[in-house]
Design a protein around this motif. Structure first.
Motif, PDB file in Angstrom:
ATOM      1  N   GLY A  93      41.291  37.506  36.723  1.00  0.00           N
ATOM      2  CA  GLY A  93      40.062  37.668  36.551  1.00  0.00           C
ATOM      3  C   GLY A  93      40.045  38.661  37.463  1.00  0.00           C
ATOM      4  N   HIS A  94      40.320  38.382  38.984  1.00  0.00           N
ATOM      5  CA  HIS A  94      40.465  39.055  40.270  1.00  0.00           C
ATOM      6  C   HIS A  94      40.812  40.028  40.473  1.00  0.00           C
ATOM      7  N   PRO A  95      43.058  40.026  40.242  1.00  0.00           N
ATOM      8  CA  PRO A  95      42.911  41.501  39.341  1.00  0.00           C
ATOM      9  C   PRO A  95      42.717  41.858  38.848  1.00  0.00           C
ATOM     10  N   ALA A 120      40.184  32.439  44.871  1.00  0.00           N
ATOM     11  CA  ALA A 120      39.479  31.812  44.793  1.00  0.00           C
ATOM     12  C   ALA A 120      38.043  31.781  45.104  1.00  0.00           C
ATOM     13  N   HIS A 121      37.204  32.845  46.074  1.00  0.00           N
ATOM     14  CA  HIS A 121      36.417  33.357  46.443  1.00  0.00           C
ATOM     15  C   HIS A 121      35.292  33.467  45.120  1.00  0.00           C
ATOM     16  N   HIS A 122      35.584  33.207  44.022  1.00  0.00           N
ATOM     17  CA  HIS A 122      34.782  32.987  43.335  1.00  0.00           C
ATOM     18  C   HIS A 122      34.113  31.766  42.882  1.00  0.00           C
ATOM     19  N   MET A 123      35.064  30.879  43.238  1.00  0.00           N
ATOM     20  CA  MET A 123      34.551  29.283  43.394  1.00  0.00           C
ATOM     21  C   MET A 123      34.568  28.875  44.190  1.00  0.00           C
TER      22      MET A 123
HETATM   23 CU   LIG Z   1      37.062  38.648  42.787  1.00  0.00          CU
END
Ligand SMILES: [Cu+2]
Ligand code: HEM
Lengths: 620, 191
Positions: free
Chosen positions: A293-295, A342-345
């Motif tokens: 998701g982040h990439p 993991a900044h989404h978590m």
């Molecule tokens: Cu992100």
């Protein structure tokens, strides 16, 4: 050249036997085509189709959010049973709407529509190749995307509705068909569609990378590649490394849903009854998902940034500021995007120490992003700016990228994110930095390369009107969402009317919805301009923006193979704009240094000795 | 295959584009298995994990797949030396070994069930099915590829001057053999 190679050449020539001399049939020209330019247009048109649907869905849920008391009875002819007998939007359908909006926009419009269109169109044209490395794989890539689109589209009309677990489809919600309607057949189709989509992306990406590495024309070294190509290149690598991970995540989810495994499920009670699944972990899914998701968010923005670099340099009539720094930051962003997921978590109960590590890594990614923003501004600084619609949209992109990127720094701090996570603040952040910025990049690209795509010009005035309405509209939509988010509004809630504290924001929400409707309406100006100009636009001159890159050396309507005769050689980087001493304010990449003694720098004068000028005409 | 060559009237750098694309494809396959391996490790560290009795058959199938790599290489070398008959023999043996491997893996699943590890149950067991299953899916793809090369070999189209397909097939084959060794060791050491 070894003997093997010669033979292989013949083999290839047989494999890809395309007749340039015969008239192609309709089917092989417009439908099952292997011409990268036509495939690009197929991606573009499909992307536009999805953008209209995705935008339309958002208008429906904005009506609900802005005017919760309003009767939506008039939508019944279109939505049928999803309008309740009281004339309200069905609450579960609301979730399906946001899910579909997100999925469509992120994947179908801003990934396939953007990369599919511009990587396909520009890579061969800007590096000097006749076509992609494998036209067949390229065709497959489109048709996988088409199949994926068909499945997703059909899921909109299911009785239980399309997927409803948010675009990230977190289990356990998405894993349990009995949980909500949106986890039933719609979710299955979502997963099937995404599997097809991933296949399409991989086929496309492999082709882009192979083409860029292997098929550059004579003289087109990596240090002379336009930044567009650099951006598409890194984007394709990101896709190659991250989409397989999404496939793994989806695969395990499919098994949990349909075969009863427990990868993501453990100790769940539904309606008081315990499910048999034990031993799984829903957090596992989040790790896998966000590793893609982040990439993925950078897969969405990098091509737009590449397009913008090209357009801003061309229309500021100045060399791009910090070419090497731009490449460095693209590479830096590409690398870092794999270590911040993991900044989404932050709120999944992760160890606070680990949270700090990811905070630091996340904040580091702001550095290359900021370098890019500064370089755009310094390129614009004191340029002879030509405000074409493409240029306006590019400048708009820079604006969105900065204002949306700033809020990323807030969110990247785990301590702040614990408050802001899953609020409208996040929604504001990513709609500016990713959604709007990338959307503007796509529009800029269409305005800029339309003359090459269709041999005609789009209307300039309509383009400018379209820009101003969109630019103002988008800020009106997304700026207020920051305040709403800080006030604590959680995202993905159907209605806030039962919370007394939230009622003072009712007007603001109504304003956002009105602005959204107007912005959406403004896009029809573009649609009209686009389709009208395909057939009726003024015929385009050879190089309408006085640009240096080599796609403008092709004929107005390039055939399959792009150049008539030999492919031009490349002698210089693409950003020789307003070079001191030069006759014109631009020197195309195909002009050798030997022909421009008046403007050569010292080390360039050296290069003239090594230039191989066979086949190069002197143009004056 | 280095140096520059012309393909479709284009300068080609370094490697044949199809072979290059093949390597990129392998990268994406590697990513699938890396992500699943890390999922396995993460899941294991969360706890609620069971010990797996691995089927004894895995030892035999491992030998079989290594042998198939050897016969594949034999076919490859024969192609380089234009020994058409040996290409066919090599490819034929490889195909049979591959099918034996798949049958073996399938029976190993039976052994897993006998040992009490079902696909549906503790993820520790489910992962074993996922790893082996996905590997076999890729191998099935490789077998199709192998048959294409075999057919070409019968049409005298595989020889020292026409090696691209043969080389790609060999690469894929060794890759899948190596992948299986990795998976097997990974599972044993992380049990
Ligand atoms: Cu992100
Ligand atoms: C300065 C650089 C950036 C930083 C520090 C940053 C940080 C963050 C953080 C911490 C979140 C998680 C918020 C939460 O869910 O609580 C987030 C969400 C998000 N960011 Fe960024 N971001 C940056 C740039 C970008 C860019 C360039 C894009 C896309 C092009 C992007 C797209 C997104 C998206 C799509 C989400 C929300 C995903 C979702 O939950 O649905 N961000 N960002």
């Amino acid at each position: 050249m070894s003997v093997t190679d010669i033979h292989l050449q013949e083999d290839l020539a047989h494999d890809d036997h395309h007749d340039e001399h015969h008239e192609q049939g309709f089917v092989s020209k417009y439908i099952f085509t292997t011409d990268h330019k036509m495939i690009a247009k197929q991606f573009l048109i499909t992307g536009i189709f999805w953008a209209i649907i995705g935008g339309g869905l958002s208008i429906i849920f904005r009506l609900q959010l802005g005017f919760p008391e309003m009767s939506l009875e008039w939508l019944r002819p279109m939505l049928g049973q999803w309008i309740t007998p009281e004339g309200k939007l069905d609450a579960e359908f609301y979730l399906a709407l946001v899910t579909m909006h997100g999925t469509i926009m992120v994947f179908f419009v801003l990934t396939a529509g953007l990369s599919g269109t511009f990587s396909n169109f520009l890579i061969p044209l800007q590096i000097g190749a006749r076509d992609m490395a494998s036209g067949f794989m390229n065709m497959l890539s489109y048709w996988f995307f088409f199949a994926s689109s068909v499945v997703m589209f059909i899921s909109l009309f299911l009785e239980t509705g399309p997927a409803g677990g948010g675009w990230t489809v977190y289990p356990p919600l998405s894993a349990l068909p009995q949980a909500i309607k949106g986890s039933a057949a719609g979710m299955t189709m979502w997963l099937v569609s995404m599997a097809l989509f991933i296949a399409s992306s991989l086929l496309g990406g492999i082709n882009y990378i192979t083409t860029i590495i292997n098929l550059r024309t004579h003289g087109m070294s990596f240090s002379r590649l336009p930044l567009t190509i650099w951006a598409f290149f890194v984007t394709a690598i990101l896709g190659l490394l991250s989409f397989p991970v999404l496939l793994s995540a989806a695969l395990l989810l499919i098994f949990d849903r349909s075969f009863g495994t427990s990868f993501y499920l453990s100790e769940i009670f539904i309606a008081g009854e315990a499910l048999p699944n034990v031993g799984g972990s829903p957090i596992l899914y989040q790790h896998l998902f966000w590793f893609l998701g982040h990439p993925e968010v950078y897969i969405v923005i990098l091509p737009a940034l590449g397009i913008t670099s090209e357009i801003i340099a061309t229309n500021a009539r100045k060399p791009i500021f910090g070419y090497k720094a731009m490449i460095g930051s693209i590479l830096g962003i590409g690398f870092l995007s794999f270590v911040v997921w993991a900044h989404h978590m932050f709120v999944t109960g992760m160890n606070p120490f680990l949270g700090s590590v990811f905070t630091i890594l996340t904040l580091i990614i702001a550095v290359p992003s900021a370098i890019k923003a500064f370089n755009y501004i310094t390129t614009l600084w004191k340029g002879n700016i030509v405000f074409t619609p493409a240029m306006l949209f590019s400048i708009g992109l820079v604006s969105f990228f900065i204002s949306g990127g700033l809020t990323g720094i807030f969110l990247g701090n785990s301590v702040l994110d614990i408050n802001l996570h899953d609020t409208y603040f996040v929604v504001a952040h990513f709609h500016l930095v990713m959604g709007s910025a990338s959307f503007f990049g796509m529009l800029a690209g269409v305005y800029h390369w339309f003359p090459k795509m269709f041999g005609r010009m789009m209307d300039d005035k309509l383009g400018k009107v379209h820009f101003w309405l969109s630019f103002i509209g988008i800020y009106l939509v997304f700026f207020p969402l920051h305040y709403i988010g800080i006030a604590g509004f959680p995202r993905r809630y159907y209605s806030f009317t039962s919370f007394e504290t939230f009622s003072i924001y009712g007007d603001l929400n109504a304003l956002v919805s009105i602005a959204a409707i107007l912005t959406f309406a403004a896009q029809f100006i573009f649609l009209f301009n686009f389709f009208y100009s395909i057939f009726r636009g003024k015929l385009a001159p050879a190089n309408p923006w006085k640009s240096n890159t080599m796609e403008w050396t092709t004929p107005r309507f390039p055939g399959h193979g792009n150049w008539v005769g030999a492919i031009p050689k490349i002698f210089r980087w693409p950003y020789d704009y307003s070079k001191p001493g030069a006759k014109d304010d631009f020197i195309p990449q195909t002009v050798p240094y030997s022909h421009t003694p008046e403007s050569n720098l010292e080390h360039e004068e050296e290069l003239t000795k090594e230039e191989d000028l066979t086949g190069v005409e002197k143009v004056n | 295959m280095t140096g520059e060559m012309e393909v479709k009237n284009n300068q080609v750098r370094s490697m044949h584009p199809q072979k290059f694309a093949m390597w990129l494809f392998l990268v994406s396959v590697v990513m699938i298995f890396i992500s699943l391996s890390s999922a396995y490790i993460v899941k294991k560290s969360v706890g609620n994990w069971v010990y797996i009795d691995f089927p004894s058959l895995f030892q035999y199938t491992t030998v079989v797949i290594v042998l198939s790599s050897i016969s594949m290489h034999f076919a490859y070398i024969s192609a380089k030396r234009n020994n058409i008959k040996n290409i066919r023999i090599g490819l034929g043996i490889t195909a049979m070994l591959a099918i034996a491997f798949i049958v073996g893996q399938f029976n190993a699943w039976g052994q897993l069930v006998e040992n009490g590890h079902h696909f549906v149950g503790n993820p520790a067991g489910s992962f074993v099915y996922i790893f082996t299953g996905l590997h076999v899916v890729h191998l099935a793809g490789a077998i199709i590829f192998l048959f294409i090369v075999l057919v070409k070999a019968f049409k005298y189209k595989v020889h020292s001057k026409s090696m691209v397909r043969m080389e790609m097939c060999t690469t894929f084959w060794h890759f899948l053999g190596g992948l299986w060794l990795y998976l097997y060791l990974f599972l044993i050491f992380n049990n």
